[in-house]
Design an enzyme around this catalytic site. Sequence first.
Site, PDB file in Angstrom:
ATOM      1  CE  LYS A 228      47.098  43.270  32.877  1.00  0.00           C
ATOM      2  NZ  LYS A 228      47.351  44.582  32.283  1.00  0.00           N
TER       3      LYS A 228
ATOM      4  CD1 TRP B  76      47.056  49.439  37.918  1.00  0.00           C
ATOM      5  CD2 TRP B  76      46.502  50.956  36.355  1.00  0.00           C
ATOM      6  NE1 TRP B  76      48.082  49.533  37.023  1.00  0.00           N
ATOM      7  CE2 TRP B  76      47.778  50.444  36.049  1.00  0.00           C
ATOM      8  CE3 TRP B  76      45.951  51.913  35.503  1.00  0.00           C
ATOM      9  CZ2 TRP B  76      48.515  50.854  34.951  1.00  0.00           C
ATOM     10  CZ3 TRP B  76      46.691  52.330  34.397  1.00  0.00           C
ATOM     11  CH2 TRP B  76      47.960  51.808  34.140  1.00  0.00           C
TER      12      TRP B  76
ATOM     13  CG  ASP C 210      41.194  50.901  32.569  1.00  0.00           C
ATOM     14  OD1 ASP C 210      42.023  51.239  33.434  1.00  0.00           O
ATOM     15  OD2 ASP C 210      41.503  50.168  31.597  1.00  0.00           O
TER      16      ASP C 210
END
Lengths: 413, 410
Positions: free
Chosen positions: A259, A141, A223
């Site tokens: 999300k 990311w 993460d």
Amino acid sequence: VAPPSGKTEVPQAAPVAVFKLTADFRDDKDPNKVNLGVGAYRTDEGQPWVLPVVRKVEKIIADDHSLNHEYLPILGLPEFRSSSSKIALGEDSPAILENRVGAVQCLGGTGALKIGAEFLHRWHNGQDNTKTPVYVSAPTWENHNAVFANAGFEDVRPYKYWDAEKRGLDLSGFLSDLESAPEHSIFVLHACAHNPTGTDPSQDEWKQVAEVMKRRNLFVFFDSAYQGFASGCLDKDAWAVRYFVSQGFEIFCAQSFSKNFGLYNERVGNLTIVAKDNENLTRVLSQMEKIVRITWSNPPSQGARLVSITLNDPELFAEWKDNVKTMADRVLLMRAQLKAKLQALGTPGTWEHITEQIGMFSFTGLNPQQVQYMVKQKHIYLMASGRINMCGLTTKNIDYVAESIHEAVTTVQ
Amino acid sequence: MRAFLDTPAVPPTQQARLLAAFSRDAHPDRVYLAGGEHLNEEGKPTIPPIVSQIKQQMGTDPTLIPEYPSALGLPEFSRRATELALGRESRAITENRVLGVQTVGGAGAVRLGAELLRRWYDASSSWRGPVLLSSPCDESLAEILEAAGIGELRQYQFWDAERCGLCVEKLLEDLKECPEQSVIVLSASAHYPTGVDLSQEDWKRVSEVMLMRRHFPFFLMPAQGMCKGDIDQDAWPVRHCVSLGMELLCAQSFSHNFGLYGDRVGHLLCVLRENSLLLAVQSQAEKLVRTLWSCPSVGGAHVVATVLGNPAHFVEWQAGIRGAVERCMLVRESLREKLRLLGSTGQWDHLIKQGGLYCSTGLNDQQVEFLAKRRHVYILPNGCLNISAINSRNLDYVAESIHMALTSPF
């Protein structure tokens, strides 16, 4: 006398690729345009989706007149912190039962990474050691680099991860980077649904990673932005995190509920901390509190309240898991259909990776020229890396996308 | 393998120690006057009625979409926050040289402002300060600035403890003597923790020196409208500097004036000298935000934008905060009167001259300790207290306690 301007030489910062993509998509007038760059869930109608359980809990909150309207504690809402950690580690996690798990409510996953990074820069591997290497996957990311760099780390490096040729995990490269990393280096690991490749290590591969990390004394920073979203099952998606904890590692896990709760704009995140014992944990949390105080003072309440109410009520919790499965299932369906269509079209190359990869993103394997073709000629927006967001696919546009990929692969080298 | 072995514990902050002592105190008359929220007569956070109403409506609004907002936050909120601070007709706005960034509370605005300054105040060198803070100030300010990389922090004299008032001459002296082009952190109104503010005449003198020494103002506006009950008056110092053509930063908080403590609604205002700088500074601010929190939470900002953007709501909101301010002014007057009746020597005029959430009492360390230990009344060690935490139920007790603290022999 005119006052001097303090800012005469400020250069323009480079735009972030994914936001530019979205802007270009917005300005495109073509009726067939498709946005495969967006980093959020979309329904089959191409719309954002408010989870039904979220609507329900919003109403519960709105109708609750006994709510406390004060500042939240600096570390956040206690019920949120503990229930979120349970989600990551499992309710019956020995670490939780041994009272050596703590958490900090943060501003989304980014905030959790930030607070964790700021702590590590101050107290890991000596005091204020900004030279400790921070390893992020190649690719990763795009914000990982910036968060750690801005937290003061001078040495943010890639570890081998994606093998472009075989379109899969470069396990030997990964393991060799682990072996050669200086002791106490920090490794940012994607708990599941690797962004952007969608390629996760298998359980056996994770075990190999853990073995080296333990031997080399490397710091584990997970993460976890897609728990539940990847396979549709919360526990399955948390396997790696729980395995490391079971192996005795002390870890940080940056959790995002953007999300899996669809709470993108309420910034709900949690930094879970697993320490060796409660005494260590207490000291660590006191330092975390200080770091939070100087960053945002205390976190926002709305999203955390919503998540906490949901996780702590059995019926709502069940409904949430169901909503998450709905999203994950749609992604799995689009994966299956895309692969099937490409195979039916006889598109050259293998397309197994479309269904082998997991989560929101897929590394298609399209090269930059082919991506250009897709964007410019077909008005299908995807990242230059070939990354697509499966959520951008719908039953209405999947044929067009499959045909376009076919064209790109067969006509553009 | 032990990762956190050497992490030392942080000693609890002043606030935390005080709150802990209060929590342990079982005395029925205990009073806590050191909290951060503006409380109403019932001892609960003050929330203007229109805000509760809008919040309720929005709680179940089906049209609010779950998407990532921009790193800079909601444009509509930023626009309204900017207009509120500078006045809709501000030259700086019409000349399009104002950048507004929604932040995570006032603290987030200070942090972002400090990060921006550290990198871009003087792009040609690695600027680290000096930044000047008032003496006293919020203890977390220095920590935030340090965390952002500001290496040189100093203080300017501000509060005269003996007179329980401002020492303007000393303030001006310090501004004249510090290095040119220093960044000066100034409280536009409702100074924390003293409650002491500069008059317009004082501000004119300060801005003159700032111009002469080419200093950069970094304003704090934690509670616009809650100090004098007038949003324009409370923002006057900022507007005055803008009218003089100065560049400045202003960290705004909507916690107090909207009762949105839990929502963390803040705003960093950047007034630039030229429009040509706007895009560059904006892009740098975006880049910094992404490393801090990616983007802010929207709920509270929506409420503020809705209230400020609707003329009828706006009027109702102003009435709401004015009411809260009037109650505090009444408390100040009542406290002064009670102290006078109790025979307290010394002047208490400063109580009614000051405005805002906090006020200074002039009590010394021992007197403050007396209050806590013997009377179970908790105020900050520097003698400052949260005036809104006083209400009709505890006013007599508090007044008595202060009087006793002042008259007990040591």
